[in-house]
Design a protein around this motif. Structure first.
Motif, PDB file in Angstrom:
ATOM      1  N   SER A   1      99.071  78.199  76.019  1.00 41.99           N
ATOM      2  CA  SER A   1      97.957  77.780  75.166  1.00 41.99           C
ATOM      3  C   SER A   1      96.901  79.133  75.299  1.00 41.99           C
TER       4      SER A   1
ATOM      5  N   TYR B   1     103.654  68.797  75.621  1.00 45.51           N
ATOM      6  CA  TYR B   1     103.253  68.625  74.348  1.00 45.51           C
ATOM      7  C   TYR B   1     104.016  67.149  73.710  1.00 45.51           C
ATOM      8  N   ASN B   2     104.009  66.651  73.225  1.00 45.12           N
ATOM      9  CA  ASN B   2     104.899  65.799  72.158  1.00 45.12           C
ATOM     10  C   ASN B   2     106.199  65.133  72.978  1.00 45.12           C
TER      11      ASN B   2
ATOM     12  N   TYR C   1     101.314  72.755  69.317  1.00 47.85           N
ATOM     13  CA  TYR C   1     102.237  73.762  70.373  1.00 47.85           C
ATOM     14  C   TYR C   1     103.786  74.109  70.766  1.00 47.85           C
TER      15      TYR C   1
ATOM     16  N   HIS D   1      93.015  73.113  77.833  1.00 43.87           N
ATOM     17  CA  HIS D   1      92.778  70.731  77.211  1.00 43.87           C
ATOM     18  C   HIS D   1      93.598  70.544  78.072  1.00 43.87           C
ATOM     19  N   ASP D   2      93.932  69.378  77.784  1.00 50.25           N
ATOM     20  CA  ASP D   2      94.007  68.338  79.375  1.00 50.25           C
ATOM     21  C   ASP D   2      95.096  67.815  79.090  1.00 50.25           C
ATOM     22  N   LEU D   3      96.337  68.086  78.495  1.00 47.54           N
ATOM     23  CA  LEU D   3      97.471  68.081  78.667  1.00 47.54           C
ATOM     24  C   LEU D   3      98.214  67.499  79.757  1.00 47.54           C
TER      25      LEU D   3
ATOM     26  N   PHE E   1     103.113  72.406  80.875  1.00 52.16           N
ATOM     27  CA  PHE E   1     102.640  71.090  80.700  1.00 52.16           C
ATOM     28  C   PHE E   1     103.106  70.920  79.650  1.00 52.16           C
TER      29      PHE E   1
END
Length: 745
Positions: free
Chosen positions: A482, A474-475, A73, A540-542, A472
């Protein structure tokens, strides 16, 4: 149906609104100086953006899709920099200026009252001192396209009129028994301060006094009555119009109204406003103070929409209807047509409350402004056929991706606004209208046939895109883009559903692509429920970056659409309720705004939770209402502003919720009193319009359905639901049903 005050307005949120679909006015009613904020519905800065779609965007989009399919992402967002649109002279709606009327009263005002009367569309102001009584009435006439101020004095007095423009680009000059004023919609936050519409205004006075003018304005001396006629014209539709020509148009409107006379202008205005007053009406005998105000708030939402958008308006209602508080136009999100909820919510009350005609400028704007630009975006930014609308648009039909990656791509904004055309058909059964707009639906389908793609599982997904306007993690960073966003999937599902239904209704010959459409429709990613019991927003489950963000786009299948219903998808309804409760826990962290609170109550109404919906209404009335009963958007963490921002959608969203709590008519079934709270003890709603071209009068007593009358121009069979009972009835012209007609399931 009146708002009455004993003090003048000191700020915009206390002033009283008038509008005729072209001219907007906010009346302050000062003690000795009237102040009227003026707006004109086409007074926009900006121009058509010729390079809004970035060169190489279509290639960047494919790179984004490839990166997303690997789950990177960060790379998706890096590629998005070459995809996002450009904003050069996007523009915004602007205030026009102020009209002042200074009264030489001689003594301090000792008696004062001002008010707004919804059913006659007028504001009145009473001022009285020891020596003089002044009574003022203000109207905005739709038939005559003028603002009319009528002033009556108990004795001879002096007053002065002048106009002050919104910015230094405008001004005024005196004319014979009047004023010429002018303004340019130039600003530099959303534009280069060099482009926008030019406005010319004319003010004509009729009085029994003596007139004298200079550069500071117009004096009227020794008068007992004055009628002030004001009109405005812009070059929005024709840039070749000269200043002189525009002024002549405005002046001609004033002269025409003067020749008719104030009494005739008022008569024509009151005859016209019957289109509003003879629509849906609501009466409630409640058990608390909020319940007593519900009929007023219901009609006020309708009134504000009626003022903002009329059948001959050149543009649909923008973020603030037809008014401008001079806040929204001075912050990043502008005063325009947002397509990720606001413009849609503006128009939700139109059909069910008997005012479908107010949406006509919206339909024209979609076809004439948005879609031509949307074709460019489909081709240049996605490399695909058809047309799209993104997250925002404006007077010029801007359709390019948003100019910042957090909220682009988002090609389903056009789908959402397009559903209003389908809704008009559902309410009216006007097959000719459906035939006219079907090519617009088909062309939108053409884009999404290319846009979706099949996964290894056999399901169809889409994107990459955003779920407005959420993020969301991510990192450790907030990311937005997404594939397979629930919002986008449900929008495509709704579009394909509408297309398939329209094909059958119009008996259109089947095309080869229709087989593919059916396959995609049946195999789109389904709704997904997370381990915590909530509806997933992404594929997704982020985790969410802001779990209590104001946007709930992944729940739109519950409302305004009916993909999630208590009758057909009870498990998803339970998940939707858990999603709402998670958004609201803890309550102090919920990002509260007028439109977002409206969505909460609308979701609960569709879930048939009357008490929860009513609790949201009570909260709005207590915390999000200006003194003039306009619902506002406070400064919040995700939508920064320096002051309260008025948004029409707060009022229209509340109006829509009240309607949904009393009668629902989606997916082929009509439900009476689906979300009636106990505080609404007795009441009735008249001339409610339901899908299927039905008109309904309904009454309840002691919290229980009493009787209803259904009216239909065409005989039809109707299925009606009341709690756990059902009634199938043949409606011919007028058919009455009572509680005795319902049979328990």
């Amino acid at each position: 149906m009146r708002l009455v005050y004993e003090k003048p307005a000191l700020r915009w949120g206390e002033a009283l609104p008038l509008g005729n679909g072209r001219i907007g006015a906010m009346v302050y009613g000062g003690a000795d100086c009237e102040e009227i904020d003026l707006t004109e519905h086409t007074f926009y800065s900006g121009e058509v953006e010729k390079t809004a779609n970035r060169e190489g965007a279509a290639e960047a989009f494919q790179k984004m899709r490839k990166a997303e399919q690997t789950g990177d992402y960060d790379q998706v967002h890096r590629e998005a920099k070459q995809f996002i649109g450009r904003r050069e002279n996007y523009g915004t709606h602007l205030p026009t200026g102020k009209l002042y009327i200074k009264y030489q009263m001689g003594e301090a005002v000792q008696e004062y009252e001002r008010g707004l009367e919804l059913e006659t569309g007028k504001v009145w102001v009473l001022r009285k001192s020891d020596k003089v009584r002044i009574f003022e009435e203000i109207r905005t006439s739709h038939p005559d396209k003028v603002l009319l101020v009528s002033v009556e004095c108990s004795g001879k007095m002096d007053l002065k009129l002048w106009f002050e423009p919104y910015n230094q680009e405008g001004g005024m000059e005196p004319t014979e028994v009047g004023i010429r004023f002018f303004a340019d919609a130039f600003e530099m936050l959303h534009c280069d301060q060099k482009c926008g519409v030019h406005l010319e205004g004319a003010l004509k006075v009729v009085t029994d006094g003596e007139t004298e003018s200079d550069e500071s304005g117009l004096w009227i001396r020794k008068c007992t009555n004055v009628q002030i006629y004001l009109a405005m014209e812009t070059d929005f539709e024709n840039k070749d119009l000269s200043d002189r020509c525009m002024h002549q148009i405005a002046f001609a409107r004033c002269i025409s109204a003067v020749q008719k006379g104030a009494a005739e202008v008022i008569r024509r205005h009151e005859e016209d406003i019957k289109q509003f007053t003879e629509g849906t009406r609501l009466e409630i005998e409640g058990t608390d103070s909020v319940s007593e105000k519900i009929p007023l708030m219901f009609q006020y939402g309708r009134y504000l929409l009626f003022c903002s958008s009329r059948e001959d308006s050149k543009l649909p209602a923008h973020l603030q209807g037809i008014w401008n508080d001079n806040v929204a136009c001075r912050i990043g999100w502008t005063c325009d047509m947002h397509l990720d909820i606001n413009t849609q919510m503006n128009y939700w009350p139109a059909e069910f409350s008997g005012m479908g005609f107010v949406a006509e400028p919206l339909y024209r704007w979609i076809e004439e402004k948005l879609i031509p630009e949307g074709r460019k975006t489909a081709r240049l930014s996605y490399g695909m056929k058809g047309w799209v609308g993104e997250i925002v648009s404006n007077a010029w039909g801007y359709a390019a991706p948003y100019w910042a990656s957090p909220i682009a791509p988002c090609p389903t904004g056009g789908v959402w606004i397009l559903t209003h055309l389908w809704e008009h058909y559902l309410y009216t059964r006007d097959q000719r209208f459906l035939e006219e707009v079907f090519p617009l639906i088909e062309e939108a389908v053409e884009f999404f046939l290319e846009y979706v793609y099949q996964t290894e599982s056999g399901k169809y997904t889409c994107g990459p895109s955003v779920s407005p306007e959420n993020s969301f993690l991510y990192n450790g960073n907030a990311r937005q883009i997404s594939s397979g966003c629930t919002y986008e999937i449900l929008m495509i599902r709704e579009l394909f559903f509408i297309y398939k239904k329209a094909l059958d209704i119009l008996k259109m010959p089947k095309k080869e692509q229709d087989i593919k459409i059916s396959e995609i429709y049946e195999n789109l990613l389904p709704y997904r429920v997370l381990e915590n019991g909530c509806i997933a927003e992404w594929d997704h489950d982020l985790p969410e970056a802001d779990p209590q963000h104001r946007h709930t786009s992944h729940l739109l299948g519950l409302f305004p659409f009916a993909q999630i219903t208590p009758e057909e998808t009870p498990d998803l309804c339970e998940a939707a309720e858990k999603t709402l409760q998670r958004k609201l826990t803890p309550s102090e962290n919920w990002e509260d705004t007028g439109w977002a609170r409206s969505m909460l109550m609308l979701y609960e109404a569709r879930l048939q939770h009357g008490e929860k919906a009513y609790a949201h209404i009570c909260h709005m009335m207590e915390h999000l209402l200006e003194p003039n009963f306009m619902v506002y958007h406070p400064p919040t963490r995700g939508a920064g502003a320096f002051d309260h921002v008025y948004e029409l959608d707060g009022n229209t969203g509340l109006c829509s919720c009240i309607g949904e709590m009393l009668i629902q008519s989606h997916r082929g079934r009509i439900r009476f009193l689906p979300a009636l709270p106990k505080n609404w003890k007795n009441g009735k709603i008249s001339s409610f319009h339901a899908r299927g071209n039905l008109e309904i009068d309904l009454e309840w007593r002691e919290g229980v359905f009493y009787r209803a009358v259904l009216k239909s121009e065409i005989p039809q069979n109707v299925s009606i639901y009341l709690e756990d009972a059902n009634c199938n009835v043949r409606v011919e012209k007028e058919t009455e049903i009572t509680s005795q007609d319902f049979i328990k399931k």
